[in-house]
Structures are given as structure tokens and as C-alpha cells.
Write a protein that holds these residues in place. Structure first.
Motif, PDB file in Angstrom:
ATOM      1  N   SER A  63       2.236 -42.453  58.287  1.00 63.72           N
ATOM      2  CA  SER A  63       3.001 -43.182  57.277  1.00 63.72           C
ATOM      3  C   SER A  63       3.621 -42.246  56.248  1.00 63.72           C
ATOM      4  O   SER A  63       4.731 -42.490  55.773  1.00 63.72           O
ATOM      5  N   ILE A  64       2.914 -41.171  55.918  1.00 64.84           N
ATOM      6  CA  ILE A  64       3.445 -40.225  54.931  1.00 64.84           C
ATOM      7  C   ILE A  64       4.723 -39.579  55.450  1.00 64.84           C
ATOM      8  O   ILE A  64       5.726 -39.470  54.733  1.00 64.84           O
ATOM      9  N   LEU A  65       4.697 -39.123  56.709  1.00 68.56           N
ATOM     10  CA  LEU A  65       5.889 -38.499  57.284  1.00 68.56           C
ATOM     11  C   LEU A  65       7.038 -39.495  57.347  1.00 68.56           C
ATOM     12  O   LEU A  65       8.186 -39.163  57.015  1.00 68.56           O
ATOM     13  N   GLN A  66       6.732 -40.714  57.766  1.00 69.03           N
ATOM     14  CA  GLN A  66       7.757 -41.753  57.846  1.00 69.03           C
ATOM     15  C   GLN A  66       8.379 -42.002  56.475  1.00 69.03           C
ATOM     16  O   GLN A  66       9.609 -42.100  56.334  1.00 69.03           O
ATOM     17  N   LEU A  67       7.530 -42.097  55.438  1.00 70.34           N
ATOM     18  CA  LEU A  67       8.041 -42.341  54.089  1.00 70.34           C
ATOM     19  C   LEU A  67       8.704 -41.107  53.503  1.00 70.34           C
ATOM     20  O   LEU A  67       9.629 -41.219  52.695  1.00 70.34           O
ATOM     21  N   LEU A  68       8.226 -39.919  53.880  1.00 65.95           N
ATOM     22  CA  LEU A  68       8.853 -38.685  53.404  1.00 65.95           C
ATOM     23  C   LEU A  68      10.298 -38.611  53.883  1.00 65.95           C
ATOM     24  O   LEU A  68      11.213 -38.299  53.109  1.00 65.95           O
ATOM     25  N   VAL A  69      10.489 -38.904  55.162  1.00 64.79           N
ATOM     26  CA  VAL A  69      11.852 -38.929  55.710  1.00 64.79           C
ATOM     27  C   VAL A  69      12.675 -40.005  55.018  1.00 64.79           C
ATOM     28  O   VAL A  69      13.821 -39.771  54.609  1.00 64.79           O
ATOM     29  N   ARG A 117       7.663 -41.437  64.721  1.00 60.76           N
ATOM     30  CA  ARG A 117       7.640 -42.124  63.425  1.00 60.76           C
ATOM     31  C   ARG A 117       8.653 -41.513  62.464  1.00 60.76           C
ATOM     32  O   ARG A 117       9.248 -42.201  61.647  1.00 60.76           O
ATOM     33  N   ALA A 118       8.865 -40.199  62.566  1.00 59.53           N
ATOM     34  CA  ALA A 118       9.874 -39.557  61.722  1.00 59.53           C
ATOM     35  C   ALA A 118      11.269 -40.061  62.079  1.00 59.53           C
ATOM     36  O   ALA A 118      12.095 -40.334  61.198  1.00 59.53           O
ATOM     37  N   LEU A 119      11.540 -40.183  63.375  1.00 61.14           N
ATOM     38  CA  LEU A 119      12.832 -40.698  63.821  1.00 61.14           C
ATOM     39  C   LEU A 119      13.006 -42.148  63.370  1.00 61.14           C
ATOM     40  O   LEU A 119      14.089 -42.544  62.915  1.00 61.14           O
ATOM     41  N   CYS A 122      13.827 -42.222  59.750  1.00 61.38           N
ATOM     42  CA  CYS A 122      15.221 -41.805  59.529  1.00 61.38           C
ATOM     43  C   CYS A 122      16.160 -42.992  59.707  1.00 61.38           C
ATOM     44  O   CYS A 122      17.046 -43.229  58.873  1.00 61.38           O
ATOM     45  N   GLY A 123      15.968 -43.754  60.771  1.00 64.29           N
ATOM     46  CA  GLY A 123      16.809 -44.931  60.984  1.00 64.29           C
ATOM     47  C   GLY A 123      16.564 -46.007  59.946  1.00 64.29           C
ATOM     48  O   GLY A 123      17.498 -46.636  59.445  1.00 64.29           O
ATOM     49  N   ASP A 124      15.293 -46.234  59.619  1.00 59.69           N
ATOM     50  CA  ASP A 124      14.929 -47.216  58.604  1.00 59.69           C
ATOM     51  C   ASP A 124      15.588 -46.895  57.270  1.00 59.69           C
ATOM     52  O   ASP A 124      16.035 -47.787  56.541  1.00 59.69           O
ATOM     53  N   ALA A 125      15.658 -45.610  56.950  1.00 57.60           N
ATOM     54  CA  ALA A 125      16.236 -45.187  55.672  1.00 57.60           C
ATOM     55  C   ALA A 125      17.693 -45.599  55.512  1.00 57.60           C
ATOM     56  O   ALA A 125      18.191 -45.735  54.390  1.00 57.60           O
TER      57      ALA A 125
END
Length: 435
Positions: A63-69, A117-119, A122-125
Motif C-alpha cells: 500500500s505504501i508503494l501504491q500511495l507513494l506513486v 501495485r505500483a503500476l 500510477c493509473g489510479d493517480a
């Protein structure tokens, strides 16, 4: 612009209407799917720990990586939306978060799952800022607060799908089938958006903006940040959003099951209560702010205070487990966090002209996700360091709430004064426009 009593109509406002609802609804559908994918790990946290053989700190890294991106991309996304338009940015976002969800479904290792999750992040952002911008292009300014709250409400409905539908699929058809099957939702919204989405109604094209590379980027960011309303919006979002985000995105289910002794079914029901409370309170907050803009700061501060009190009472309740009535109350109060965070955009929106709306919204949207990312990491590290002591780990929430609240109190008067001056200037300008 806004006044103490509520937003006012401005010359050149888009008309809204049925077509606006339909077009904007497609954009909101994209955000709905993005939230399903974003929160899917929240109901699969314990399964992910078993599947990839990781501890609490490593689990929180997902979750941290996902939110960091997500957080790191908010200002670039705002600039992209201002420059490229909503449809192009949303298209890129759908492709990325769908590929991320598919990759997560088939990941054989922890490293590949992290990359997926990082990808996805990125799309979610690319979605929420685009949907906010779409709303400002299709609806008059006076509808801004309600439109934004409704977007947040639909997003929470995506969270509801995760807690009710995806959780059941996960335990009935298995990890791969559940995540790969959910990825089909991304394909559906991509087709709808390609066929029917438009950036703006006819006759309401935005003024052309001259882009001069790095100079344009620096100017957009600097002018947006210079506005007290933008900074206040960021801190409101920072302070209000993250307790519920942390609870829903990862640590709520383990806390309720491991620390409170609930079954997974009972814990899932309480997570659902957070989402349902969010949806109801979102409608109430949207109506209040649309009619009484002076209520923005009291609503935000009141939500922070109520959340802090309930969080403290729950984690420090005498004995091993808090009573069910207290857990229910906590989850109902956490439901106010999302709607309160949307108030941050209601400070930034009237503080910036249309050509900076994407950039300003991106700055605001960073707040809650930076706070969530920080708290997710802190809780994971503290759980490992203290042998899964949730009382100590969950106390990290109070530190960030105190920081954010101090900034809200520092900026609120300056932002309201600046907003009032801009409103007066716009009314004077409107009076002198030749008919």
C-alpha cells in the motif's frame, strides 16, 4: 467563487443538465473502478501475507508503494489535465490500472506483485483529478461542492464492492480468478469512455493556454501554491482523509481480527459500515457546503476532533477487546473522513482560475495520500517492533492529526480573506462587462 452563504453563478458557467450528468457519469465510473482496484488489497491483506510469505512491514509496503506513486504523481497529473484534457489522461489511467490489477492477479512473487501495485497506483493517480476537472467543465460553479462530494461518494461505492463482492470472490474462486475477473471492469469503462466521453460541452471550450515547457510547469505550480486556499485545502485533505484510508486500505481488517478477536465476516461488516457511513455523510456534507461555505472549516475541524476521540477511546479501552458498540461507533465516525477531505477541494477551487484547476487539485490531493502513506509505514514498523501491539502502533495517527490541525488553524483566516477579495473583484468585473 464562493461567499459565506454559498457559491454564486459566474458569467460563462457551463449549463449542466442531463447530458452533463451522463458524460460526467462515465468519468465517475472510471473512478469507481479505480477505487475497487485500489482498495482490493484491503480485503486481501491476510491472504497476501500468506501468499507471498511476508511480515507486517513488507505487507504495508504494498500500500505504501501504491500511495507513494499516487501522491508523487498528483502535481504532474494536474499539469497533464490542464494541458492535455480529461479524456486523454483518463484513457492512460484506465489502461495502466487495468494492467496493474491483471499483473497482481498473476504475480508469482512478492517483487512482481509490488511492481503490479505500483503500476496500478500510477493509473489510479490519473483518475480523480481528471474527474474533478470534468465536473468543473460540465457543471456551473455553484454545483462544485456537491459534484465533488458525489464523486467521492461513488468512489466509496467502489470500496463497498471490494468489501462485499471481491472479498467473497477471493475466498470462493481464489486469488487469481478474483483479481483477473475484476480487471474486466477496466475494459468496460475504457470502451464507454472512448465512445462517449467529451472534455467539455459545445461552446464552452477553455481558453488556449500557451505552454513553454519547464517555465509553464513552474509557473502553474508556483501560482497555485501561492494561493492560501490551495495550501489550506492540502492540509484539510492531509488531516481528515488518512485515518479512514489507513483503516480501509490495509490495517482495519488485521486490527479487527487479530487485536479485537472478531471473525473475518464480522470485520468485513464493520469495514462495510465505514463505507456506508461515508456515503451518507458525503451527501450531508455536500449539501451543507453548497449552501453555507462558512461551514467548511468547522466541518473539517469537527471531523478531525471526532475521529481523534473515537480512535483514542477504542485503542485504549480497558481490557483485551473493545465492545462491539464502540467498534461500530468508531467505524461510523471514520465514515466522515472521506467527505471531510473533499472540503479541501472546496478551498482550492475558488482560489484558482479554470486554467489552474487541475494543478491546484493535484496539490490538494497529495495531502491525504502522503499522510496515509506515512501512517501505513509507521504502523507496520511499530507492529513489527512491538510484537503486534496495536495500541502503540495505531497511536501514530495522533501525530499526523496534530501536525495537520495546526496548519489548518494557521491558514484558515488568510484563505477566507483572500477568497472574499477574489469574489468581490469578480463581481465588480461582471458588472462592468459590456452586454
Amino acid at each position: 467563487m464562493s461567499s459565506a452563504s454559498g457559491p454564486v453563478s459566474l458569467p460563462g458557467d457551463p449549463p449542466g443538465g442531463r447530458r452533463a450528468v451522463l458524460v460526467w457519469g462515465i468519468g465517475v465510473a472510471v473512478y469507481f473502478v479505480a477505487v475497487i482496484f485500489r482498495t482490493s488489497l484491503g480485503v486481501a491483506g491476510l491472504d497476501a501475507a500468506d501468499r507471498f510469505h511476508v511480515n507486517a512491514s513488507a505487507l504495508s509496503t504494498f500500500s505504501i508503494l501504491q500511495l507513494l506513486v499516487y501522491a508523487g504523481m498528483q502535481i504532474p497529473v494536474g499539469l497533464m489535465v490542464d494541458r492535455l484534457g480529461t479524456k486523454r489522461v483518463l484513457t492512460i489511467g484506465v489502461v495502466l490500472f487495468t494492467l496493474g490489477q491483471l499483473g497482481f492477479a498473476f504475480s508469482p512473487s512478492y517483487a512482481m506483485a509490488l511492481a503490479s501495485r505500483a503500476l496500478l497506483g500510477c493509473g489510479d493517480a490519473l483518475t480523480f483529478i481528471s474527474v474533478l476537472r470534468l465536473g468543473t467543465r460540465w457543471f456551473p460553479a455553484r454545483r462544485g461542492p456537491l459534484v465533488a462530494q458525489f464523486a467521492g461518494l461513488v468512489g466509496m461505492a467502489g470500496n463497498l464492492v471490494s468489501t462485499l463482492v471481491l472479498a467473497r470472490l477471493l475466498h470462493s474462486v481464489g486469488w487469481t480468478a478474483a483479481f483477473a475477473g475484476s480487471a474486466l471492469c477496466g475494459v468496460v469503462v475504457l470502451v464507454l469512455m472512448t465512445l462517449f466521453l467529451k472534455d467539455h460541452p459545445e461552446g464552452h471550450e477553455p481558453e488556449p493556454v500557451r505552454h513553454t515547457g519547464g517555465a509553464f510547469v513552474r509557473k502553474q505550480i508556483a501560482l497555485s501554491w501561492r494561493e492560501p486556499g490551495t495550501r489550506l485545502g492540502l492540509w484539510v485533505h492531509f488531516t481528515t482523509q488518512f485515518p479512514a484510508m489507513v483503516f480501509l486500505l490495509l490495517w482495519g481488517l488485521p486490527f479487527l481480527v487479530e487485536a479485537q478477536g472478531l471473525t473475518r465476516a464480522a470485520a468485513g461488516t464493520l469495514l462495510t459500515l465505514v463505507v456506508l457511513s461515508n456515503m451518507v455523510i458525503g451527501l450531508v456534507y455536500g449539501q451543507i457546503v453548497a449552501r453555507h461555505h462558512a461551514a467548511r472549516t468547522p466541518l473539517a475541524i469537527g471531523t478531525v476532533a471526532a475521529t481523534a476521540v473515537m480512535w483514542a477511546v477504542t485503542i485504549h479501552y480497558p481490557g483485551d477487546h473493545a465492545p462491539m458498540w464502540l467498534l461500530i461507533t468508531l467505524c461510523a465516525v471514520l465514515g466522515a473522513c472521506g467527505p471531510a477531505s473533499m472540503i479541501g477541494f472546496d478551498f482550492a477551487r475558488p482560489a484558482n482560475p479554470p486554467e489552474r484547476q487541475g494543478t491546484a487539485s493535484g496539490i490538494v490531493n497529495m495531502g491525504g495520500f502522503v499522510a496515509s502513506m506515512t501512517t501505513l509505514l509507521a504502523i507496520g514498523v511499530l507492529l513489527d517492533a512491538t510484537g503486534d501491539n496495536y495500541r502503540i502502533a495505531f497511536s501514530a495517527v495522533f501525530v499526523l492529526e496534530a501536525i495537520g490541525l495546526s496548519q489548518i488553524l494557521r491558514l484558515r483566516t488568510r484563505a477566507v480573506r483572500r477568497e472574499r477579495d477574489r469574489l468581490v473583484a469578480s463581481r465588480v468585473e461582471a458588472v462592468h462587462v459590456p452586454v
